[in-house]
Design an enzyme around this catalytic site. Sequence first.
Site, PDB file in Angstrom:
ATOM      1  N   HIS A   1       0.824  -1.213   0.000  1.00 10.02           N
ATOM      2  CA  HIS A   1       0.000   0.000   0.000  1.00 10.02           C
ATOM      3  C   HIS A   1       0.862   1.269   0.000  1.00 10.02           C
ATOM      4  O   HIS A   1       0.479   2.304   0.531  1.00 10.02           O
ATOM      5  CB  HIS A   1      -0.994   0.002   1.185  1.00 10.02           C
ATOM      6  CG  HIS A   1      -2.025  -1.076   1.030  1.00 10.02           C
ATOM      7  ND1 HIS A   1      -3.151  -0.911   0.261  1.00 10.02           N
ATOM      8  CD2 HIS A   1      -2.072  -2.334   1.514  1.00 10.02           C
ATOM      9  CE1 HIS A   1      -3.855  -2.037   0.286  1.00 10.02           C
ATOM     10  NE2 HIS A   1      -3.229  -2.927   1.030  1.00 10.02           N
TER      11      HIS A   1
ATOM     12  N   SER B   1      -9.665 -18.755 -23.500  1.00 12.01           N
ATOM     13  CA  SER B   1      -8.882 -19.095 -22.320  1.00 12.01           C
ATOM     14  C   SER B   1      -9.161 -20.545 -21.970  1.00 12.01           C
ATOM     15  O   SER B   1     -10.317 -20.989 -22.020  1.00 12.01           O
ATOM     16  CB  SER B   1      -9.267 -18.162 -21.172  1.00 12.01           C
ATOM     17  OG  SER B   1      -9.340 -18.871 -19.963  1.00 12.01           O
TER      18      SER B   1
ATOM     19  N   GLY C   1      -7.313 -15.382  -7.472  1.00  8.84           N
ATOM     20  CA  GLY C   1      -7.950 -15.039  -6.197  1.00  8.84           C
ATOM     21  C   GLY C   1      -7.034 -15.264  -5.005  1.00  8.84           C
ATOM     22  O   GLY C   1      -7.500 -15.392  -3.877  1.00  8.84           O
TER      23      GLY C   1
ATOM     24  N   GLY D   1      -4.187 -13.287  -4.408  1.00  8.91           N
ATOM     25  CA  GLY D   1      -3.359 -12.111  -4.155  1.00  8.91           C
ATOM     26  C   GLY D   1      -2.000 -12.202  -4.829  1.00  8.91           C
ATOM     27  O   GLY D   1      -1.032 -11.583  -4.389  1.00  8.91           O
TER      28      GLY D   1
ATOM     29  N   SER E   1      -1.557 -11.579  -8.172  1.00  9.25           N
ATOM     30  CA  SER E   1      -1.595 -10.742  -9.381  1.00  9.25           C
ATOM     31  C   SER E   1      -1.816 -11.519 -10.668  1.00  9.25           C
ATOM     32  O   SER E   1      -1.162 -11.255 -11.684  1.00  9.25           O
ATOM     33  CB  SER E   1      -0.306  -9.918  -9.510  1.00  9.25           C
ATOM     34  OG  SER E   1      -0.279  -8.966  -8.520  1.00  9.25           O
ATOM     35  N   SER E   2      -2.754 -12.452 -10.623  1.00 15.88           N
ATOM     36  CA  SER E   2      -3.070 -13.172 -11.866  1.00 15.88           C
ATOM     37  C   SER E   2      -3.667 -12.215 -12.893  1.00 15.88           C
ATOM     38  O   SER E   2      -3.455 -12.382 -14.096  1.00 15.88           O
ATOM     39  CB  SER E   2      -4.013 -14.338 -11.592  1.00 15.88           C
ATOM     40  OG  SER E   2      -5.201 -13.879 -11.000  1.00 15.88           O
ATOM     41  N   SER E   3      -4.396 -11.194 -12.458  1.00 15.58           N
ATOM     42  CA  SER E   3      -4.977 -10.284 -13.466  1.00 15.58           C
ATOM     43  C   SER E   3      -3.922  -9.391 -14.088  1.00 15.58           C
ATOM     44  O   SER E   3      -3.954  -9.140 -15.299  1.00 15.58           O
ATOM     45  CB  SER E   3      -6.141  -9.451 -12.921  1.00 15.58           C
ATOM     46  OG  SER E   3      -6.208  -9.436 -11.561  1.00 15.58           O
TER      47      SER E   3
ATOM     48  N   ASP F   1       1.911  -4.143  -9.379  1.00 16.30           N
ATOM     49  CA  ASP F   1       1.721  -5.484  -9.939  1.00 16.30           C
ATOM     50  C   ASP F   1       2.129  -5.531 -11.407  1.00 16.30           C
ATOM     51  O   ASP F   1       2.769  -6.482 -11.863  1.00 16.30           O
ATOM     52  CB  ASP F   1       0.259  -5.925  -9.786  1.00 16.30           C
ATOM     53  CG  ASP F   1      -0.190  -5.882  -8.339  1.00 16.30           C
ATOM     54  OD1 ASP F   1       0.676  -5.844  -7.440  1.00 16.30           O
ATOM     55  OD2 ASP F   1      -1.411  -5.882  -8.101  1.00 16.30           O
TER      56      ASP F   1
ATOM     57  N   TYR G   1     -10.272  -1.205  -0.540  1.00 13.02           N
ATOM     58  CA  TYR G   1      -9.019  -0.744  -1.166  1.00 13.02           C
ATOM     59  C   TYR G   1      -9.177   0.698  -1.638  1.00 13.02           C
ATOM     60  O   TYR G   1      -8.333   1.555  -1.354  1.00 13.02           O
ATOM     61  CB  TYR G   1      -8.669  -1.669  -2.339  1.00 13.02           C
ATOM     62  CG  TYR G   1      -7.357  -1.338  -3.020  1.00 13.02           C
ATOM     63  CD1 TYR G   1      -6.171  -1.927  -2.609  1.00 13.02           C
ATOM     64  CD2 TYR G   1      -7.308  -0.420  -4.068  1.00 13.02           C
ATOM     65  CE1 TYR G   1      -4.967  -1.630  -3.242  1.00 13.02           C
ATOM     66  CE2 TYR G   1      -6.112  -0.111  -4.702  1.00 13.02           C
ATOM     67  CZ  TYR G   1      -4.949  -0.716  -4.285  1.00 13.02           C
ATOM     68  OH  TYR G   1      -3.760  -0.409  -4.910  1.00 13.02           O
TER      69      TYR G   1
END
Length: 379
Positions: free
Chosen positions: A33, A66, A119, A121, A123-125, A169, A221
């Site tokens: 953060h 995908s 899901g 944490g 950073s898959s996105s 990320d 967030y």
Amino acid sequence: MNTLSQPSFTRLYGHAPEGEWAAPGRVNLIGEHTDYNLGFVLPIALPQTVRAQARRRDDGLLRLHSTKGGSAEVAVADLAPGSVTGWAGYPAAVVWALREAGHDVGGAELSLDSDVPTGAGLSSSAALECAVAIAYNDLYGLGLSAPELALVAQRAENAYVGVPCGIMDQMASMCCRAGAALHLDSRDLTMRQVPVDLAGAGLALLVLDTRVKHDLGDGAYAGLRAGCERAARLLGLPALRELGPADLASALPRLPEELRPLVRHVVTENERVTEAVAHLAAGALAALGPVLTAGHASLRDDYRVSCPETDLAVDTAVAAGAHGARMTGGGFGGSVIALVDAEAAEAVAADVTAAFLAKGFTAPRTLTATPAEGARRIA
Ligand code: GLA
């Protein structure tokens, strides 16, 4: 270069891809953060990646597949923030962001595969965004640098997906190097690769995915980010990054009660990044442990983004002999990292699992992280 697994792409689209690109997930060693406060972060890339096989199309159609999510199709001219949702929204967002930034890109065929846990944490996105960004960069000969692609991916997530994330990320996924942590200054994106030889020091970095993602995470967030920005405004600063530890005592009384712990976290966390980098540079890897644990206490008590599962994982890992442990990523669940002696890794993971089961929590998923290479073309 690896051989393309062309049959699946060929089955989908009727011809071979032009290439294949990979972008990794990440764990952040310390500096949580701090990125949206324009401070310091210290992530490593994971060996786990999103892979994109891709081929350019000249008819303006973006065709996506995908292995986990199925297929989607959209005309790039119709892309607008939020117009595609779910997993396909991330690749769509990147193409939108490139076009919004003035790059003349059109359609493509993409076949996506990933072994980055979702899901968790990790950073898959961001990995998905960066895989698409680097593929498009080559397909369309854009010549953008890794940090420029990271900024496009962040813009995609902020403005199209609607998540007000910082830059960590995407920069980690684009710019990390194998065997090193990325010491990044989020204010101007200057960076330094800091060698991290865990095996050479007889250490291992355990990643314990707590298997929880509390729903309050998303709204919270944005709220925390807004709180930090408000505090900076009240102090007359462009960002909390500008506040040093020596200014803290005089700054805190000038702020409303509820903002003070946020500011304390950000200032002390930036210090912890500096401290961690000094230990790494001196080759004193185990000395990183107490810095991690202090970071967790600050996230738990001041920033208040931990939860019973992450606290239990940290406390149990430390009690089982870890040099230090902390929640990594945005919080409210996700993963905990624990710095352990290599030979103790299994025992620490077993203790954490036992503690979770005793509390009725789902057993964590465990992996060992070694600092891996950032986004790249692989075929
Ligand atoms: C998420 C965001 C990052 C960063 C971390 C917290 O991972 O995407 O930008 O703010 O949370 O350090």
